[in-house]
Design a protein around this motif. Structure first.
Motif, PDB file in Angstrom:
ATOM      1  N   ILE A  95       0.819  -1.213   0.000  1.00  0.00           N
ATOM      2  CA  ILE A  95       0.000   0.000   0.000  1.00  0.00           C
ATOM      3  C   ILE A  95       0.854   1.267   0.000  1.00  0.00           C
ATOM      4  N   ALA A  96       2.026   1.205   0.642  1.00  0.00           N
ATOM      5  CA  ALA A  96       2.910   2.381   0.697  1.00  0.00           C
ATOM      6  C   ALA A  96       3.540   2.673  -0.654  1.00  0.00           C
ATOM      7  N   ILE A 136       1.257  -0.614   5.890  1.00  0.00           N
ATOM      8  CA  ILE A 136       0.711   0.719   6.174  1.00  0.00           C
ATOM      9  C   ILE A 136       1.695   1.520   7.025  1.00  0.00           C
ATOM     10  N   GLY A 137       2.511   0.797   7.802  1.00  0.00           N
ATOM     11  CA  GLY A 137       3.512   1.464   8.638  1.00  0.00           C
ATOM     12  C   GLY A 137       4.576   2.191   7.847  1.00  0.00           C
ATOM     13  N   ILE A 168       1.007   9.791   6.493  1.00  0.00           N
ATOM     14  CA  ILE A 168      -0.421   9.596   6.783  1.00  0.00           C
ATOM     15  C   ILE A 168      -0.826  10.282   8.092  1.00  0.00           C
ATOM     16  N   ASN A 169      -1.944  11.016   8.032  1.00  0.00           N
ATOM     17  CA  ASN A 169      -2.520  11.696   9.197  1.00  0.00           C
ATOM     18  C   ASN A 169      -3.781  10.993   9.688  1.00  0.00           C
ATOM     19  N   GLY A 188       1.410   2.309  14.817  1.00  0.00           N
ATOM     20  CA  GLY A 188       1.290   3.255  15.926  1.00  0.00           C
ATOM     21  C   GLY A 188       2.465   4.195  16.059  1.00  0.00           C
ATOM     22  N   TYR A 189       3.607   3.864  15.446  1.00  0.00           N
ATOM     23  CA  TYR A 189       4.791   4.725  15.514  1.00  0.00           C
ATOM     24  C   TYR A 189       4.858   5.747  14.386  1.00  0.00           C
TER      25      TYR A 189
END
Length: 415
Positions: A116-117, A141-142, A147-148, A166-167
């Motif tokens: 996705i990135a 996604i990380g 991304i906001n 989460g980071y």
């Protein structure tokens, strides 16, 4: 004769190629991007009927917002509640300048792409909620560093939540509620409330219920846990006994106690002296929910240190500069003059324009609060402001004839 025919055929091919290049004044890749989306998704309600590729501009398509109306560079795609059916449209990777994607409220299924990135390298808003996506949440996604907003709620996702998401440094809005997720909530999500994770029956840990009575006993053998617990207590008791027998040096104890007292006093001093700073940081975090916070160094480099050569306007609130980013995007940056007296106007503009999206309204893209500076970042309009055209010289006045003025007035009335 055959040689002559070959030359004629080659000339005909060259003419076709040149005519193909000249058909669009737009980015061919973005046009292909939208074509592939329309072809890959079933549209039972004909929600994409306005996507007529015989038109010169794709910026008038329903749900499409461009960086500039005359260059066909797609900035965001909003297809919420269109009733679309299919898997995630991978052809979207051809919209190379895309920053926002909202596919919520449709009937999309399958897994979220692991790359996705790569498909959306500059995405700031990704909303895939209210669909039927299944499988695990991809750790990929990380890698979406810009991304906001990430909304994956009301799907059929399962497995554990990847901690690396989460980071993400810019992530302010996050939701995976109403799925089938399991395991403990990673500690990297400690700043998010229970609403972000609710209605996942096998999900546990802060800020949800503890994992003692749910997940852990289903995945850890109870006998092994009791064994480890007993061994740990025995080792701790043995260590304390050894320290007592060999009389831990009094000087070392005093030194540790003194060091702890000094740390406590320092912490109290920092806490009392930084209440105002914490209040300012809290305000900035609230503003980041509306638009992206941008780096001062990045904006300074894009304007060659706010050089006069990049100055395009000067008003009561501050100066406006034209900024050119390394990826070729052109933005307008308003630098406030006396920001301490304009703090309320600064916050008001972000909270008001940051939540609005309209074709007749200049979109606010980001802001910056660094080094005692207050900057607002807008989409750059190549033709200047409406004020300049309405109060311009005779040459521009002739171009802006009565029918055009009437059209502008009608657009303003529509809002």
């Amino acid at each position: 004769m055959e040689k002559k025919n070959f030359k004629t055929f080659l000339g005909f091919v060259l003419i076709l190629l040149v005519s193909r290049i000249c058909i669009c004044c737009a980015s061919e890749s973005d046009v292909y991007c939208l074509k592939s989306i329309k072809e890959s998704l079933h549209d039972p309600f004909n929600s994409l009927n306005s996507w007529n590729f015989t038109q010169k501009s794709i910026c008038r398509f329903e749900g499409i917002d461009c960086w500039q109306s005359d260059e066909n560079k797609v900035m965001s795609i909003t297809l919420s509640n269109f009733g679309l059916i299919g898997e995630f449209p991978r052809g979207i990777r051809n919209c190379t300048s895309l920053t926002g994607l909202n596919l919520s409220g449709n009937h999309l299924y399958g897994t979220i792409p692991s790359d996705i990135a790569v498909i959306l390298p500059f995405v700031t808003i990704l909303d895939l909620s209210n669909n039927t996506f299944s499988g695990n949440i991809t750790p990929g996604i990380g890698n979406c560093q810009f991304i906001n907003v990430l909304k994956l709620d009301y799907n059929d996702l399962e497995g554990e939540i990847p901690s690396r998401i989460g980071y993400l440094p810019r992530l302010k809005t996050f939701s995976v509620a109403n799925n089938y997720l399991t395991g403990p909530v990673p500690s990297s999500f400690k700043y998010f409330t229970a609403e972000s994770f609710e209605n996942n029956s096998e999900l546990c840990g802060n800020p949800l219920k503890g994992c003692e009575d749910s997940w852990i006993w289903k995945h850890v053998d109870r006998a092994s846990f009791i064994k480890a617990f007993v061994i740990g207590w025995v080792l701790l008791f043995t260590l304390v006994l050894v320290l007592c027998l060999f009389k831990f040096p009094a000087k070392a104890i005093n030194k540790i106690v003194s060091l702890n007292i000094w740390k406590l006093r320092k912490k109290e001093h920092l806490t009392s002296g930084s209440e105002e700073e914490l209040s300012s940081q809290h305000k900035i975090l609230k503003l980041e929910k509306f638009v992206t916070r941008m780096s001062f160094t990045e904006l300074e480099n894009a304007t060659s240190g706010f050089s006069e050569d990049y100055l395009v306007g000067n008003g009561m609130l501050g100066k406006v500069y034209k900024a050119i980013l390394p990826n070729g995007w052109i933005l307008a940056i308003k630098k406030l003059n006396d920001w301490e007296n304009l703090e309320d106007e600064f916050v008001s503009e972000i909270t008001t324009l940051g939540g609005l999206r309209h074709r007749n309204l200049l979109p606010l893209i980001g802001f910056c609060t660094e080094k005692q500076e207050r900057l607002l970042v807008y989409k750059y309009m190549t033709n200047g402001s409406l004020d300049e055209w309405l109060h311009s010289n005779e040459v521009k006045a002739k171009i802006l004839d009565f029918p055009r003025r009437a059209k502008i007035a009608l657009g303003i009335a529509k809002g």
